[in-house]
Design an enzyme around this catalytic site. Structure first.
Site, PDB file in Angstrom:
ATOM      1  N   SER A 240       0.839  -1.216   0.000  1.00  0.00           N
ATOM      2  CA  SER A 240       0.000   0.000   0.000  1.00  0.00           C
ATOM      3  C   SER A 240       0.867   1.255   0.000  1.00  0.00           C
ATOM      4  O   SER A 240       0.634   2.187  -0.784  1.00  0.00           O
ATOM      5  CB  SER A 240      -0.966  -0.003   1.187  1.00  0.00           C
ATOM      6  OG  SER A 240      -0.289  -0.192   2.402  1.00  0.00           O
ATOM      7  N   HIS A 270      -2.152  -8.836   1.777  1.00  0.00           N
ATOM      8  CA  HIS A 270      -1.850  -7.580   2.479  1.00  0.00           C
ATOM      9  C   HIS A 270      -2.968  -7.307   3.490  1.00  0.00           C
ATOM     10  O   HIS A 270      -3.063  -7.964   4.515  1.00  0.00           O
ATOM     11  CB  HIS A 270      -1.678  -6.470   1.434  1.00  0.00           C
ATOM     12  CG  HIS A 270      -1.040  -5.217   1.942  1.00  0.00           C
ATOM     13  ND1 HIS A 270      -0.525  -5.094   3.194  1.00  0.00           N
ATOM     14  CD2 HIS A 270      -0.837  -4.006   1.346  1.00  0.00           C
ATOM     15  CE1 HIS A 270      -0.026  -3.880   3.365  1.00  0.00           C
ATOM     16  NE2 HIS A 270      -0.212  -3.189   2.248  1.00  0.00           N
ATOM     17  N   HIS A 317       5.978 -12.877   9.742  1.00  0.00           N
ATOM     18  CA  HIS A 317       6.161 -11.537   9.178  1.00  0.00           C
ATOM     19  C   HIS A 317       7.390 -11.517   8.295  1.00  0.00           C
ATOM     20  O   HIS A 317       8.359 -12.218   8.562  1.00  0.00           O
ATOM     21  CB  HIS A 317       6.298 -10.484  10.287  1.00  0.00           C
ATOM     22  CG  HIS A 317       5.958  -9.117   9.807  1.00  0.00           C
ATOM     23  ND1 HIS A 317       6.862  -8.323   9.156  1.00  0.00           N
ATOM     24  CD2 HIS A 317       4.791  -8.425   9.836  1.00  0.00           C
ATOM     25  CE1 HIS A 317       6.271  -7.191   8.823  1.00  0.00           C
ATOM     26  NE2 HIS A 317       5.011  -7.232   9.215  1.00  0.00           N
ATOM     27  N   ARG A 326       2.181  -4.094  17.732  1.00  0.00           N
ATOM     28  CA  ARG A 326       0.785  -3.734  17.418  1.00  0.00           C
ATOM     29  C   ARG A 326      -0.158  -4.819  17.946  1.00  0.00           C
ATOM     30  O   ARG A 326      -1.293  -4.549  18.321  1.00  0.00           O
ATOM     31  CB  ARG A 326       0.610  -3.547  15.900  1.00  0.00           C
ATOM     32  CG  ARG A 326       1.497  -2.458  15.320  1.00  0.00           C
ATOM     33  CD  ARG A 326       1.407  -2.403  13.804  1.00  0.00           C
ATOM     34  NE  ARG A 326       1.862  -3.633  13.175  1.00  0.00           N
ATOM     35  CZ  ARG A 326       1.810  -3.882  11.881  1.00  0.00           C
ATOM     36  NH1 ARG A 326       1.295  -2.973  11.060  1.00  0.00           N
ATOM     37  NH2 ARG A 326       2.245  -5.022  11.393  1.00  0.00           N
ATOM     38  N   ASP A 372      -2.507  -8.538  12.542  1.00  0.00           N
ATOM     39  CA  ASP A 372      -3.771  -9.058  12.018  1.00  0.00           C
ATOM     40  C   ASP A 372      -4.358 -10.179  12.869  1.00  0.00           C
ATOM     41  O   ASP A 372      -5.537 -10.498  12.746  1.00  0.00           O
ATOM     42  CB  ASP A 372      -3.582  -9.556  10.583  1.00  0.00           C
ATOM     43  CG  ASP A 372      -3.225  -8.420   9.654  1.00  0.00           C
ATOM     44  OD1 ASP A 372      -3.833  -7.344   9.793  1.00  0.00           O
ATOM     45  OD2 ASP A 372      -2.325  -8.597   8.819  1.00  0.00           O
TER      46      ASP A 372
HETATM   47  N1  CMX Z   1       2.034 -20.331   8.870  1.00  0.00           N
HETATM   48  C1  CMX Z   1       2.621 -21.319   8.166  1.00  0.00           C
HETATM   49  N2  CMX Z   1       3.724 -21.163   7.431  1.00  0.00           N
HETATM   50  C2  CMX Z   1       4.299 -19.958   7.455  1.00  0.00           C
HETATM   51  C3  CMX Z   1       3.777 -18.880   8.214  1.00  0.00           C
HETATM   52  C4  CMX Z   1       2.589 -19.101   8.929  1.00  0.00           C
HETATM   53  N3  CMX Z   1       1.984 -18.122   9.617  1.00  0.00           N
HETATM   54  N4  CMX Z   1       4.570 -17.801   8.030  1.00  0.00           N
HETATM   55  C5  CMX Z   1       5.547 -18.194   7.183  1.00  0.00           C
HETATM   56  N5  CMX Z   1       5.373 -19.491   6.829  1.00  0.00           N
HETATM   57  C6  CMX Z   1       6.137 -20.267   5.863  1.00  0.00           C
HETATM   58  C7  CMX Z   1       6.042 -19.568   4.517  1.00  0.00           C
HETATM   59  O1  CMX Z   1       4.831 -19.884   3.858  1.00  0.00           O
HETATM   60  C8  CMX Z   1       7.271 -20.103   3.831  1.00  0.00           C
HETATM   61  O2  CMX Z   1       6.999 -21.399   3.382  1.00  0.00           O
HETATM   62  P1  CMX Z   1       7.575 -21.944   1.974  1.00  0.00           P
HETATM   63  O3  CMX Z   1       9.046 -21.965   2.158  1.00  0.00           O
HETATM   64  O4  CMX Z   1       6.945 -23.294   1.847  1.00  0.00           O
HETATM   65  O5  CMX Z   1       7.138 -20.966   0.916  1.00  0.00           O
HETATM   66  C9  CMX Z   1       8.279 -20.189   4.963  1.00  0.00           C
HETATM   67  O6  CMX Z   1       7.499 -20.231   6.171  1.00  0.00           O
HETATM   68  C10 CMX Z   1       9.220 -19.007   5.035  1.00  0.00           C
HETATM   69  O7  CMX Z   1       8.450 -17.810   5.069  1.00  0.00           O
HETATM   70  P2  CMX Z   1       8.990 -16.501   5.803  1.00  0.00           P
HETATM   71  O8  CMX Z   1      10.229 -16.054   5.107  1.00  0.00           O
HETATM   72  O9  CMX Z   1       9.062 -16.719   7.268  1.00  0.00           O
HETATM   73  O10 CMX Z   1       7.802 -15.489   5.580  1.00  0.00           O
HETATM   74  P3  CMX Z   1       7.537 -14.557   4.327  1.00  0.00           P
HETATM   75  O11 CMX Z   1       8.353 -13.335   4.474  1.00  0.00           O
HETATM   76  O12 CMX Z   1       7.684 -15.316   3.045  1.00  0.00           O
HETATM   77  O13 CMX Z   1       5.997 -14.239   4.474  1.00  0.00           O
HETATM   78  C11 CMX Z   1       4.017 -13.635   5.634  1.00  0.00           C
HETATM   79  C12 CMX Z   1       5.517 -13.395   5.476  1.00  0.00           C
HETATM   80  C13 CMX Z   1       3.438 -12.609   6.592  1.00  0.00           C
HETATM   81  C14 CMX Z   1       3.309 -13.485   4.240  1.00  0.00           C
HETATM   82  C15 CMX Z   1       3.829 -15.075   6.182  1.00  0.00           C
HETATM   83  O14 CMX Z   1       4.400 -15.157   7.475  1.00  0.00           O
HETATM   84  C16 CMX Z   1       2.372 -15.495   6.238  1.00  0.00           C
HETATM   85  O15 CMX Z   1       1.849 -15.972   5.218  1.00  0.00           O
HETATM   86  N6  CMX Z   1       1.681 -15.310   7.393  1.00  0.00           N
HETATM   87  C17 CMX Z   1       0.271 -15.583   7.505  1.00  0.00           C
HETATM   88  C18 CMX Z   1      -0.555 -14.469   6.845  1.00  0.00           C
HETATM   89  C19 CMX Z   1      -0.474 -13.187   7.671  1.00  0.00           C
HETATM   90  O16 CMX Z   1      -0.592 -13.210   8.885  1.00  0.00           O
HETATM   91  N7  CMX Z   1      -0.311 -12.037   6.985  1.00  0.00           N
HETATM   92  C20 CMX Z   1      -0.279 -10.727   7.662  1.00  0.00           C
HETATM   93  C21 CMX Z   1       1.072 -10.049   7.607  1.00  0.00           C
HETATM   94  C22 CMX Z   1       1.033  -8.762   8.414  1.00  0.00           C
HETATM   95  C23 CMX Z   1       1.788  -7.633   7.784  1.00  0.00           C
HETATM   96  O17 CMX Z   1       2.347  -7.771   6.656  1.00  0.00           O
HETATM   97  O18 CMX Z   1       1.841  -6.557   8.405  1.00  0.00           O
END
Ligand code: CMX
Length: 440
Positions: A240, A270, A317, A326, A372
């Site tokens: 955003s 997001h 994250h 937060r 979130d």
């Molecule tokens: N549950 C299960 N697996 C998770 C996870 C979770 N909450 N968070 C990360 N992982 C996994 C990823 O999917 C990734 O798996 P692959 O290697 O199979 O692709 C692995 O762990 C490594 O990921 P990462 O480097 O730790 O995390 P990213 O930077 O790629 O992604 C985020 C970050 C937020 C998208 C991810 O943690 C996630 O999907 N969380 C759940 C959704 C969520 O809560 N989103 C809100 C984010 C809030 C914000 O941005 O402010």
């Protein structure tokens, strides 16, 4: 006393020589290195943007103008009898970099009061949407509709000195921010409450007025203050913020830029994550028939989700490596006001259970909860139960930080953003050359 705008102008004049010096004397100094992984991997962690409004510290969470959230929640002025600070104070801080006094906040309140009236045609546009339209689509369009009010667009057409771009942008920002809460609550009333009349009271602060327009009693005024402050900025690289900056870099006016950033926020990766949390929680609640699961049962639900190839929403994250402050601020509020709500009991249990499970699974770099994991649950408790609306609430808050960013982009003369792309063939050639060098 200086007005907000006068203070801002002084700050801008003091800041400009810093950017000029960096460019003229150190323009060719290297900051980061672009690898193939970063190119293909969404530029994760690549340091290629500048903003002074906020910085995401992996260990301390978001810092607004250098201050952590726990610091700010202690020192920012708050309305009489309120638990949470004025949203107007955060706007002042993000724009100027200074902590506001009570008088500074009163000045912002005055500014908002002068600018709050939403033109009739915006209501008409909202009313014209077909049923079933997503509230984020309506929100984005309502903002876009206001484009005809843009001071910047008019001044630009008339011919304005580049150094003055920030001034009409500031006017557009303040005008839009003053109107967003009413636009959002009007959308809520229209989409979910059969067009209930929304009555705004411009003498109230943003939090109290929003609660009034939503028709929800105390402490929803504090919930709104907390929600808008917590979501107001998250440095420059998230979708955003980056979208707002990118679109504004073409000298599109603020309405076009904020409408675009709202579209980015509407994506499931997001701003939509908070509603995913609630959907998942309700799935578990349904399976349990509303009863509170034992810790072992809850652990099993978490593993089932992971084993299904899904993520645990609200955890993890891209940058943070601690529990999101937060989240903690919302948790403290919930412990005080809604500790007995069954949905909070679920959240509380997940707070203890999920991080060790994610650690055991060994994939997520950050097993801790993010913002979130908590925000939707609090909205749910106070009666805002329509998940689709949660991202609109996020958008009201996020617009504050992005408006501040755009005003400063214009003040410091940041240019059109235009990175260079290359082809897969070129990448493969670069990779081949590098592997050849390694082997010789
Ligand atoms: N549950 C299960 N697996 C998770 C996870 C979770 N909450 N968070 C990360 N992982 C996994 C990823 O999917 C990734 O798996 P692959 O290697 O199979 O692709 C692995 O762990 C490594 O990921 P990462 O480097 O730790 O995390 P990213 O930077 O790629 O992604 C985020 C970050 C937020 C998208 C991810 O943690 C996630 O999907 N969380 C759940 C959704 C969520 O809560 N989103 C809100 C984010 C809030 C914000 O941005 O402010």
């Amino acid at each position: 006393m200086q007005t907000l705008k006068e203070k801002l102008y002084d700050k801008i004049l003091a800041w400009r020589p810093r950017i000029k010096k960096l460019l003229e004397e150190y323009g060719d100094v290297r900051v980061d290195c672009v690898t193939i992984e970063k190119l293909i991997g969404g530029m994760r962690d690549l340091q290629c943007l500048v903003t002074d409004i906020s910085y995401l510290d992996p260990k301390a969470g978001i810092r607004y103008r250098g201050y952590t959230l726990p610091e700010l929640f202690k020192v920012l002025p708050r309305p009489k009898g309120a638990e949470m600070p004025y949203v107007e104070g955060i706007l002042y801080l993000l724009l100027t970099g200074d902590l506001p006094t009570e008088n500074d906040v009163a000045d912002v309140l005055d500014e908002m009061k002068k600018r709050h009236i939403v033109p009739r045609y915006v209501h008409d546009v909202i009313d014209a949407f077909p049923s079933g339209s997503h509230p984020m689509v309506i929100f984005s369009t309502a903002i876009l509709t206001l484009h005809r009010e843009s001071f910047f667009a008019k001044k630009y057409d008339a011919g304005i000195n580049k150094l003055d771009y920030w001034d009409p942008t500031y006017e557009d920002a303040m005008n839009l921010l003053a109107k967003l809460p009413e636009i959002a609550s009007y959308i809520y009333a229209k989409v979910y409450q059969g067009g209930r009349k929304v009555v705004s009271d411009p003498n109230l602060d943003v939090g109290a007025n929003f609660a009034r327009m939503m028709g929800i009693d105390k402490p929803y005024d504090d919930v709104s203050r907390m929600h808008f402050i917590l979501h107001s900025d998250h440095e420059s690289g998230n979708v955003s913020a980056h979208t707002g900056h990118l679109v504004a870099s073409t000298l599109s006016d603020l309405y076009l830029s904020i409408s675009a950033m709202i579209n980015g926020l509407a994506g499931p990766l997001h701003g939509l994550a908070n509603q995913e949390v609630l959907r998942w929680l309700h799935e578990i609640m349904d399976k349990m028939g509303g009863a509170i699961p034992t810790e072992d049962e809850m652990k099993q639900f978490v593993w089932d989700t992971l084993n299904n190839g899904q993520v645990i929403p609200g955890f993890g994250h891209a940058v943070l490596r601690v529990t999101d402050p937060r989240y903690m601020i919302q948790r403290e509020f919930a412990l005080k006001h809604m500790a007995d709500d069954p949905i909070f009991k679920y959240v509380d249990m997940l707070f203890r259970i999920v991080p060790p499970v994610l650690r055991e699974q060994g994939k997520a770099k950050n097993p801790w909860p993010n913002v979130d994991a908590h925000s939707g649950v609090i909205q749910w408790h106070y009666g805002v139960r329509e998940y689709d609306f949660y991202t609109v609430l996020f958008g009201i808050g996020r617009a504050i930080g992005i408006c501040a960013n755009i005003v400063w982009d214009r003040a410091l003369g940041y240019p059109l953003e235009r990175p260079k792309s290359i082809t897969t063939d070129m990448l493969e050639a670069i990779a081949k050359k590098a592997s050849h060098k390694k082997s010789t």
